[in-house]
Design a protein around this motif. Structure first.
Motif, PDB file in Angstrom:
ATOM      1  N   UNK A   6     -26.198   8.649-138.922  1.00  0.00           N
ATOM      2  CA  UNK A   6     -25.539   9.868-138.440  1.00  0.00           C
ATOM      3  C   UNK A   6     -26.571  10.801-137.844  1.00  0.00           C
ATOM      4  N   UNK A   7     -27.726  10.899-138.486  1.00  0.00           N
ATOM      5  CA  UNK A   7     -28.773  11.763-137.930  1.00  0.00           C
ATOM      6  C   UNK A   7     -29.214  11.246-136.575  1.00  0.00           C
ATOM      7  N   UNK A   8     -29.306   9.926-136.459  1.00  0.00           N
ATOM      8  CA  UNK A   8     -29.703   9.352-135.164  1.00  0.00           C
ATOM      9  C   UNK A   8     -28.661   9.703-134.113  1.00  0.00           C
ATOM     10  N   UNK A   9     -27.383   9.694-134.546  1.00  0.00           N
ATOM     11  CA  UNK A   9     -26.322  10.067-133.601  1.00  0.00           C
ATOM     12  C   UNK A   9     -26.545  11.506-133.140  1.00  0.00           C
ATOM     13  N   UNK A  10     -26.813  12.374-134.162  1.00  0.00           N
ATOM     14  CA  UNK A  10     -27.013  13.796-133.840  1.00  0.00           C
ATOM     15  C   UNK A  10     -28.209  13.982-132.923  1.00  0.00           C
ATOM     16  N   UNK A 193     -23.786  28.222-145.198  1.00  0.00           N
ATOM     17  CA  UNK A 193     -24.668  27.942-146.337  1.00  0.00           C
ATOM     18  C   UNK A 193     -25.941  27.245-145.923  1.00  0.00           C
ATOM     19  N   UNK A 194     -26.115  27.106-144.585  1.00  0.00           N
ATOM     20  CA  UNK A 194     -27.318  26.448-144.065  1.00  0.00           C
ATOM     21  C   UNK A 194     -28.005  27.280-142.978  1.00  0.00           C
ATOM     22  N   UNK A 195     -27.208  28.102-142.247  1.00  0.00           N
ATOM     23  CA  UNK A 195     -27.815  28.930-141.198  1.00  0.00           C
ATOM     24  C   UNK A 195     -27.225  30.341-141.268  1.00  0.00           C
ATOM     25  N   UNK A 274     -25.267  11.869-149.245  1.00  0.00           N
ATOM     26  CA  UNK A 274     -26.070  13.032-149.677  1.00  0.00           C
ATOM     27  C   UNK A 274     -25.448  14.309-149.136  1.00  0.00           C
ATOM     28  N   UNK A 275     -25.081  14.319-147.854  1.00  0.00           N
ATOM     29  CA  UNK A 275     -24.428  15.484-147.250  1.00  0.00           C
ATOM     30  C   UNK A 275     -23.365  15.013-146.271  1.00  0.00           C
ATOM     31  N   UNK A 276     -22.327  15.808-146.084  1.00  0.00           N
ATOM     32  CA  UNK A 276     -21.277  15.600-145.077  1.00  0.00           C
ATOM     33  C   UNK A 276     -21.367  16.759-144.092  1.00  0.00           C
ATOM     34  N   UNK A 277     -21.242  16.467-142.805  1.00  0.00           N
ATOM     35  CA  UNK A 277     -21.193  17.511-141.782  1.00  0.00           C
ATOM     36  C   UNK A 277     -19.872  17.350-141.048  1.00  0.00           C
ATOM     37  N   UNK A 278     -18.989  18.372-141.153  1.00  0.00           N
ATOM     38  CA  UNK A 278     -17.674  18.247-140.531  1.00  0.00           C
ATOM     39  C   UNK A 278     -17.243  19.606-139.962  1.00  0.00           C
ATOM     40  N   UNK A 279     -16.839  19.693-138.687  1.00  0.00           N
ATOM     41  CA  UNK A 279     -16.871  18.682-137.659  1.00  0.00           C
ATOM     42  C   UNK A 279     -18.321  18.320-137.289  1.00  0.00           C
ATOM     43  N   UNK A 280     -18.623  17.050-137.072  1.00  0.00           N
ATOM     44  CA  UNK A 280     -20.015  16.595-136.967  1.00  0.00           C
ATOM     45  C   UNK A 280     -20.793  17.361-135.897  1.00  0.00           C
ATOM     46  N   UNK A 281     -20.267  17.426-134.689  1.00  0.00           N
ATOM     47  CA  UNK A 281     -21.071  18.010-133.595  1.00  0.00           C
ATOM     48  C   UNK A 281     -21.316  19.502-133.816  1.00  0.00           C
ATOM     49  N   UNK A 286     -26.397  22.231-134.679  1.00  0.00           N
ATOM     50  CA  UNK A 286     -27.121  23.465-135.025  1.00  0.00           C
ATOM     51  C   UNK A 286     -28.175  23.238-136.112  1.00  0.00           C
ATOM     52  N   UNK A 287     -27.899  22.368-137.057  1.00  0.00           N
ATOM     53  CA  UNK A 287     -28.882  22.114-138.117  1.00  0.00           C
ATOM     54  C   UNK A 287     -30.105  21.389-137.568  1.00  0.00           C
ATOM     55  N   UNK A 288     -29.877  20.526-136.562  1.00  0.00           N
ATOM     56  CA  UNK A 288     -31.008  19.791-135.981  1.00  0.00           C
ATOM     57  C   UNK A 288     -31.916  20.736-135.192  1.00  0.00           C
ATOM     58  N   UNK A 289     -31.318  21.776-134.571  1.00  0.00           N
ATOM     59  CA  UNK A 289     -32.171  22.686-133.771  1.00  0.00           C
ATOM     60  C   UNK A 289     -32.617  23.896-134.596  1.00  0.00           C
ATOM     61  N   UNK A 290     -32.049  24.031-135.786  1.00  0.00           N
ATOM     62  CA  UNK A 290     -32.340  25.208-136.626  1.00  0.00           C
ATOM     63  C   UNK A 290     -33.848  25.429-136.788  1.00  0.00           C
ATOM     64  N   UNK A 291     -34.594  24.384-137.098  1.00  0.00           N
ATOM     65  CA  UNK A 291     -36.018  24.591-137.410  1.00  0.00           C
ATOM     66  C   UNK A 291     -36.887  24.531-136.161  1.00  0.00           C
ATOM     67  N   UNK A 292     -36.343  23.952-135.076  1.00  0.00           N
ATOM     68  CA  UNK A 292     -37.173  23.858-133.852  1.00  0.00           C
ATOM     69  C   UNK A 292     -37.085  25.145-133.047  1.00  0.00           C
ATOM     70  N   UNK A 293     -35.862  25.665-132.879  1.00  0.00           N
ATOM     71  CA  UNK A 293     -35.708  26.886-132.056  1.00  0.00           C
ATOM     72  C   UNK A 293     -34.724  27.832-132.748  1.00  0.00           C
ATOM     73  N   UNK A 294     -35.160  28.462-133.852  1.00  0.00           N
ATOM     74  CA  UNK A 294     -34.235  29.311-134.620  1.00  0.00           C
ATOM     75  C   UNK A 294     -33.638  30.465-133.807  1.00  0.00           C
ATOM     76  N   UNK A 295     -34.449  31.073-132.949  1.00  0.00           N
ATOM     77  CA  UNK A 295     -33.921  32.204-132.163  1.00  0.00           C
ATOM     78  C   UNK A 295     -32.832  31.731-131.198  1.00  0.00           C
TER      79      UNK A 295
END
Ligand code: NDP
Ligand SMILES: C[C@H](CCC(=O)NCC(=O)O)[C@H]1CC[C@H]2[C@@H]3C(=O)C[C@@H]4C[C@H](O)CC[C@]4(C)[C@H]3CC[C@]12C
Length: 313
Positions: A6-10, A193-195, A274-281, A286-295
């Motif tokens: 799923x992460x690879x998909x994201x 609860x994540x961003x 371990x975790x579910x993300x719904x709706x996935x996209x 947002x979680x994938x870009x959270x730490x790279x470009x928070x602003x």
């Protein structure tokens, strides 16, 4: 394995987004994405409704919304369900519907999760009824406003009791039975609860607390080789009655369907994800870009809301 794919998909979706801007799509990414999607397709774990047949399941916050839908899905799968909330009349209707849908058994306990004794009594009732427990679905939330933080510290204290401490209290009470059955804990959380999302500061604090506590507890269970899974369910905007009443005027898009959301939560718990993300996209990217470009992410979130329609109360 499924989470990794799923992460690879994201990540692939993210690369598609960025590289489509740079016109590198055809040269580099198409083969890569093709390989990844093929891998994801062949690495999916299959959920089967029979996994829940005869299982003993507590669902909190099940008088309406996502919790109600989870109770119905579990009933269709032939599980034993014990549901909780404050409104007895609604719980009675949900129990009746669960029996019609094929639940192995259906019971309820009503009361407020401000009361830690109730949190513990629900688990004791499961032991009385079934002699054990296979799945604990922690889903209820207290009243949440959607507005600028008003400085009310007492509201935060109360929300921490309902949305966080009662989850801990139920987990402490249920762990002995879950260790015996090799069962699962499903913790329903949120993008908030994540961003950082505006207008939900008290609520967001309680959901971040869930991530901290249950992610740490999961580590300890693994260290001690205790076969109890913890699935943290990170949800985006879901079209429940309460959510639509609270935020429809602010949201630029409708919420995702509560029935499908409820089924995805049950599937993720049954597969011990371990975790579910719904709706996935709308949740995973947002979680994938959270730490790279928070602003950049913060501005995306603000632009996804009709902020001008939120007036200080
Ligand atoms: N809808 C959405 O957009 C999103 C929802 N989520 C999460 O999904 C879960 C369910 O949300 P949703 O279905 O929208 O919520 P709802 O408001 O539809 O349902 C909340 C449930 O909790 C119960 N409840 C409320 N107060 C208390 C209390 N003090 N003690 C015990 N039970 C209580 C309610 O019943 P009663 O009033 O009878 O007590 C109801 O059954 C929550 O954890 C939420 O954070 C996450 C992201 C987005
Ligand atoms: C507004 C949030 C979604 C922001 C986002 O991801 N935008 C990008 C996009 O959609 O493409 C909503 C995500 C979580 C929601 C909140 C929540 O967690 C549940 C609460 C439920 C309650 O019944 C009503 C309001 C909520 C605070 C709800 C509000 C909208 C979200 C913050």
């Amino acid at each position: 394995m499924l989470l990794w794919s799923s992460d690879l998909q994201g990540l692939s979706l993210l690369c598609l987004f960025f590289c489509s801007r740079m016109g590198l799509l055809l040269k580099i990414l198409v083969p890569f994405v093709g390989l990844v999607l093929a891998f994801c397709f062949y690495s999916k774990e299959d959920f089967k409704p029979e996994m829940l047949k005869g299982k003993r399941v507590i669902v909190t916050g099940a008088s309406t919304g996502i919790g109600e839908q989870m109770a119905y899905h579990l009933a269709r799968m032939g599980a034993h369900v014990l549901i909780t909330a404050r409104t007895e009349a609604k719980l009675q209707k949900v129990v009746t519907r669960c029996l019609e849908l094929g639940a192995a058994s259906a019971h309820y306990m009503n009361g407020s999760m401000e009361d830690m004794a109730l949190a513990e009594d629900v688990v004791k009732e499961a032991k009385q009824l079934w002699g054990g427990l296979d799945m604990l679905i922690l889903n209820h939330i207290g009243y949440t406003y959607f507005n600028y933080f008003d400085g009310d510290v007492e509201h935060i204290r109360k929300l921490l009791e309902i949305n966080f401490l009662s989850y801990v209290a139920m987990t402490v009470s249920a762990l002995p039975m879950l260790k015996e059955s090799g069962g699962s804990i499903l913790v329903v959380s949120s993008t908030a609860g994540k961003i950082g999302i505006p207008f939900v500061a008290p609520y967001s604090a309680t959901k971040f607390a869930l991530d901290g506590f249950f992610s740490s507890l999961r580590q300890e269970l693994i260290i001690e080789n205790i076969n109890v899974s913890i699935t943290l369910c990170i949800l985006g905007h879901i079209a429940t009655e309460t959510a639509e009443k609270t935020v429809s005027h602010v949201m630029q898009k409708p919420g995702a369907p509560k029935k499908e959301c409820a089924l995805e939560i049950i599937k993720s718990g049954a597969l011990r994800k371990r975790e579910l993300y719904y709706p996935y996209t709308t949740v995973r990217i947002p979680l994938l870009i959270r730490d790279w470009t928070p602003e950049f992410l913060d501005s995306l979130i603000r632009n996804s809301l009709n902020v001008e329609k939120v007036k200080r109360s």
